[in-house]
Design a protein around this motif. Sequence first.
Motif, PDB file in Angstrom:
ATOM      1  N   HIS A  54      24.251  28.228  48.927  1.00 16.96           N
ATOM      2  CA  HIS A  54      25.453  29.216  48.844  1.00 16.96           C
ATOM      3  C   HIS A  54      26.051  29.414  49.938  1.00 16.96           C
ATOM      4  CE1 HIS A  54      27.372  33.230  47.731  1.00 16.96           C
ATOM      5  NE2 HIS A  54      27.660  32.605  46.548  1.00 16.96           N
ATOM      6  N   LEU A  55      25.361  29.788  50.923  1.00 10.75           N
ATOM      7  CA  LEU A  55      25.701  30.224  52.300  1.00 10.75           C
ATOM      8  C   LEU A  55      26.662  29.440  53.085  1.00 10.75           C
ATOM      9  CD1 LEU A  55      25.455  32.470  54.443  1.00 10.75           C
ATOM     10  CD2 LEU A  55      23.470  31.117  55.245  1.00 10.75           C
ATOM     11  N   GLU A  56      26.171  27.943  52.933  1.00 13.01           N
ATOM     12  CA  GLU A  56      26.824  26.986  53.292  1.00 13.01           C
ATOM     13  C   GLU A  56      28.306  26.829  52.659  1.00 13.01           C
ATOM     14  OE1 GLU A  56      24.408  23.209  54.030  1.00 13.01           O
ATOM     15  OE2 GLU A  56      26.093  22.011  53.156  1.00 13.01           O
ATOM     16  N   HIS A  57      28.418  26.992  51.431  1.00 12.10           N
ATOM     17  CA  HIS A  57      29.573  26.902  50.707  1.00 12.10           C
ATOM     18  C   HIS A  57      30.469  27.961  50.975  1.00 12.10           C
ATOM     19  CE1 HIS A  57      27.517  23.796  48.550  1.00 12.10           C
ATOM     20  NE2 HIS A  57      28.761  23.234  48.109  1.00 12.10           N
ATOM     21  N   MET A  60      32.690  26.965  53.604  1.00  9.87           N
ATOM     22  CA  MET A  60      33.805  26.134  53.216  1.00  9.87           C
ATOM     23  C   MET A  60      34.941  26.467  52.080  1.00  9.87           C
ATOM     24  SD  MET A  60      31.340  22.576  52.977  1.00  9.87           S
ATOM     25  CE  MET A  60      29.842  23.222  52.349  1.00  9.87           C
ATOM     26  N   ALA A  61      34.593  27.199  51.367  1.00 13.15           N
ATOM     27  CA  ALA A  61      35.684  27.495  50.329  1.00 13.15           C
ATOM     28  C   ALA A  61      35.616  29.155  50.366  1.00 13.15           C
ATOM     29  CB  ALA A  61      34.924  26.997  48.908  1.00 13.15           C
ATOM     30  N   ALA A  62      36.881  29.507  49.738  1.00 11.62           N
ATOM     31  CA  ALA A  62      36.784  30.897  49.627  1.00 11.62           C
ATOM     32  C   ALA A  62      36.325  31.483  48.481  1.00 11.62           C
ATOM     33  CB  ALA A  62      38.603  31.185  49.074  1.00 11.62           C
ATOM     34  N   CYS A  63      35.801  32.736  48.388  1.00 15.25           N
ATOM     35  CA  CYS A  63      34.713  33.630  47.540  1.00 15.25           C
ATOM     36  C   CYS A  63      35.479  33.057  46.006  1.00 15.25           C
ATOM     37  CB  CYS A  63      34.628  34.832  47.825  1.00 15.25           C
ATOM     38  SG  CYS A  63      33.800  34.883  49.244  1.00 15.25           S
ATOM     39  N   THR A  64      36.964  33.689  46.188  1.00 16.89           N
ATOM     40  CA  THR A  64      37.849  33.525  44.852  1.00 16.89           C
ATOM     41  C   THR A  64      37.823  32.089  44.000  1.00 16.89           C
ATOM     42  OG1 THR A  64      39.737  33.429  45.954  1.00 16.89           O
ATOM     43  CG2 THR A  64      38.949  35.482  45.169  1.00 16.89           C
ATOM     44  N   ASP A  65      37.601  31.170  44.948  1.00 19.91           N
ATOM     45  CA  ASP A  65      37.568  29.782  44.424  1.00 19.91           C
ATOM     46  C   ASP A  65      36.334  29.578  43.176  1.00 19.91           C
ATOM     47  OD1 ASP A  65      39.534  28.950  45.971  1.00 19.91           O
ATOM     48  OD2 ASP A  65      38.025  27.560  47.086  1.00 19.91           O
ATOM     49  N   CYS A  66      35.224  30.336  43.272  1.00 20.50           N
ATOM     50  CA  CYS A  66      34.286  30.384  42.260  1.00 20.50           C
ATOM     51  C   CYS A  66      34.125  31.749  41.573  1.00 20.50           C
ATOM     52  CB  CYS A  66      33.083  29.970  42.761  1.00 20.50           C
ATOM     53  SG  CYS A  66      32.882  28.408  43.573  1.00 20.50           S
ATOM     54  N   HIS A  67      34.351  32.751  42.198  1.00 18.69           N
ATOM     55  CA  HIS A  67      34.220  34.150  41.502  1.00 18.69           C
ATOM     56  C   HIS A  67      35.669  34.533  41.464  1.00 18.69           C
ATOM     57  CE1 HIS A  67      29.902  34.289  42.536  1.00 18.69           C
ATOM     58  NE2 HIS A  67      30.039  33.595  43.670  1.00 18.69           N
ATOM     59  N   HIS A  68      36.172  33.938  40.465  1.00 17.01           N
ATOM     60  CA  HIS A  68      37.708  33.998  40.202  1.00 17.01           C
ATOM     61  C   HIS A  68      38.164  35.670  40.462  1.00 17.01           C
ATOM     62  CE1 HIS A  68      36.841  30.155  38.538  1.00 17.01           C
ATOM     63  NE2 HIS A  68      35.935  30.892  37.432  1.00 17.01           N
ATOM     64  N   ASN A 132      34.431  22.832  38.572  1.00 17.26           N
ATOM     65  CA  ASN A 132      34.674  23.331  39.768  1.00 17.26           C
ATOM     66  C   ASN A 132      34.065  22.641  40.887  1.00 17.26           C
ATOM     67  OD1 ASN A 132      36.148  25.421  40.482  1.00 17.26           O
ATOM     68  ND2 ASN A 132      34.664  26.887  40.701  1.00 17.26           N
ATOM     69  N   CYS A 133      32.960  22.346  40.790  1.00 18.40           N
ATOM     70  CA  CYS A 133      32.394  21.648  41.847  1.00 18.40           C
ATOM     71  C   CYS A 133      32.841  20.123  42.057  1.00 18.40           C
ATOM     72  CB  CYS A 133      30.710  21.497  41.768  1.00 18.40           C
ATOM     73  SG  CYS A 133      29.844  23.102  41.435  1.00 18.40           S
ATOM     74  N   VAL A 134      32.819  19.364  41.010  1.00 14.36           N
ATOM     75  CA  VAL A 134      33.242  18.114  41.223  1.00 14.36           C
ATOM     76  C   VAL A 134      34.820  18.021  41.468  1.00 14.36           C
ATOM     77  CG1 VAL A 134      33.665  15.850  39.819  1.00 14.36           C
ATOM     78  CG2 VAL A 134      31.733  17.110  39.510  1.00 14.36           C
ATOM     79  N   GLY A 135      35.554  18.768  40.889  1.00 15.46           N
ATOM     80  CA  GLY A 135      37.006  19.012  41.390  1.00 15.46           C
ATOM     81  C   GLY A 135      37.121  19.265  42.649  1.00 15.46           C
ATOM     82  N   CYS A 136      36.519  20.164  43.418  1.00 14.37           N
ATOM     83  CA  CYS A 136      36.798  20.515  44.720  1.00 14.37           C
ATOM     84  C   CYS A 136      36.094  19.482  45.559  1.00 14.37           C
ATOM     85  CB  CYS A 136      36.019  21.854  44.930  1.00 14.37           C
ATOM     86  SG  CYS A 136      36.343  22.360  46.572  1.00 14.37           S
ATOM     87  N   HIS A 137      34.882  18.995  45.106  1.00 14.20           N
ATOM     88  CA  HIS A 137      34.263  17.730  45.824  1.00 14.20           C
ATOM     89  C   HIS A 137      35.407  16.548  45.946  1.00 14.20           C
ATOM     90  CE1 HIS A 137      29.707  18.856  46.078  1.00 14.20           C
ATOM     91  NE2 HIS A 137      30.692  20.089  46.454  1.00 14.20           N
ATOM     92  N   GLN A 138      36.056  16.238  44.943  1.00 13.44           N
ATOM     93  CA  GLN A 138      36.922  15.111  44.761  1.00 13.44           C
ATOM     94  C   GLN A 138      38.050  15.396  45.859  1.00 13.44           C
ATOM     95  OE1 GLN A 138      37.872  15.062  40.642  1.00 13.44           O
ATOM     96  NE2 GLN A 138      36.869  13.200  40.361  1.00 13.44           N
ATOM     97  N   GLU A 139      38.524  16.816  45.931  1.00 13.57           N
ATOM     98  CA  GLU A 139      39.539  17.320  46.987  1.00 13.57           C
ATOM     99  C   GLU A 139      39.052  17.161  48.149  1.00 13.57           C
ATOM    100  OE1 GLU A 139      41.663  20.944  45.830  1.00 13.57           O
ATOM    101  OE2 GLU A 139      41.801  20.219  43.849  1.00 13.57           O
ATOM    102  N   VAL A 140      37.891  17.643  48.709  1.00 16.05           N
ATOM    103  CA  VAL A 140      37.440  17.541  49.983  1.00 16.05           C
ATOM    104  C   VAL A 140      36.641  16.565  50.478  1.00 16.05           C
ATOM    105  CG1 VAL A 140      37.639  20.027  50.072  1.00 16.05           C
ATOM    106  CG2 VAL A 140      35.515  18.971  49.520  1.00 16.05           C
ATOM    107  N   GLY A 141      36.479  15.522  49.670  1.00 16.41           N
ATOM    108  CA  GLY A 141      35.535  14.578  49.741  1.00 16.41           C
ATOM    109  C   GLY A 141      33.919  14.672  50.075  1.00 16.41           C
TER     110      GLY A 141
END
Lengths: 176, 315
Positions: A54-57, A60-68, A132-141
Amino acid sequence: MSQGKNVQRTLCIIAVGSALFWSGLGYAMDASDAPEVITMDSLENHYDPVEFNHLEHTEMAACTDCHHHTLGIPPTNESCVKCHENSPEADVLSCGDCHLTDRFGIEALATLDDPQLYHRGTPGLKGAYHLNCVGCHQEVGGPIGCEDCHTMKDAGKKMFKAGKYAPVSKGEKGGH
Amino acid sequence: MKNKIINRRNFIKGGLGGAVVASQLKGKESQAAGAFDHYPDSMGVLVDVTRCVGCRSCEAACNQEQGLPEPEKPFNDYSVFDEVHPHGGHGREERRTTEYNYTIVNKYNVPGVDHPLFRKIQCNHCLEPACLTSCFVNAYSKTPEGAVVYDPTVCVGCRTCMIACPFYVPTFKYGSAFKPRIMKCVFCHETRLKEGRPPACVEICPQEALTFGKRTDLLEMAKSRIRSNPDKYVDHIYGEKEAGGTAWLYLSPVEFDKVGFDVHVPHEPVINFVRDFLSIVPMVLLIWPALFTGFHLLSNRKDAKSQHDEDNQEV
């Protein structure tokens, strides 16, 4: 004299600014409050649990990307802002608190009978993770292969006819 | 006497009126029998092509749930997407459902889309199934839960259902021709659906590309997805009207024919195209033989009579 006035004004701006800044953060959760690693085991029938860093993420991502809209931070999505612009920090923050494990169970499906229900297509826990995870992973590689994140258990191999359960006969099968 | 006439007149009038009413009633009844109203709370699955990542978990789960034979390759072998199958459905050289698998996923590289798209194929569980209406031994039934199920004990192996299905879904177990067996997806009816549980493929799908629910709720959900993301989806729900409506519905980011759908499937149930024809079958089978036998006897009688007259003249 005028220089002293300028310094005073600058200090005043910094003071007010920082006060506003810290009070702004005051109602929101800090990333450091969050757990470092989260163990996800909802697919334990077929796969080993996933240790989600979680810390690593959070770097890399905004908190609201997951915790809408549950952190007290206004969401970025235009449609969500309409209702959730001033939503306070929620009591429950983990994904599984809103996204049901048994998404297609009889009880969960019965909630759709309520015509007042607005969020009618909220994905289940597994769907929410992957979308959410795969969607983001596809975008950022990031990694997107199933087994990049999930190690298959014996039961998984049995279902996928993989590993020691791999088919031996290679006979031609035609017809339809 | 007068009374008698009036009575008779009234009787005839009443009789005629009754006949008219009866014929109208009959008309309504036959119409009602023609337009089947569907099961209102039947279940379905919404397949969202934008979500599928081609992991083949659904194929694996189906194989296990239905106790199907061992596949040629493991289900996590993705080389199957590049296989060429000359006998794929709709003239496409792609994988299709066979007697060994009730569901398969195919991959499509669509120009203008930067990633491959995947589409799952299985029985669409039509609201008015062509397989069911074409089967003369009633081996098929549509359950109130929404599944189109098949009873092998009455099947005679005529394979008309395979020709009737507009989606090329039912397949025949050629290895057991003397004990006929059609193989097709049954919506996990016996093991799950009748208890209200989703089929195995839906439960395993990691991306929730498959959403299980009441067909009416799914249609609403599909419309809402299109409305909130007009750039992401084509404005069409495949299966809402195709073949008279199917329990399985689809959303796609590109025109449906680009991801393997037959867009020429009529919007009416297949039975509607043959209903008129089928209604004359009893007439042809029952009235024609009697009628033509009568003609035959009449013409023979004439021949026999003239023959008899000729004989008399000769004498």
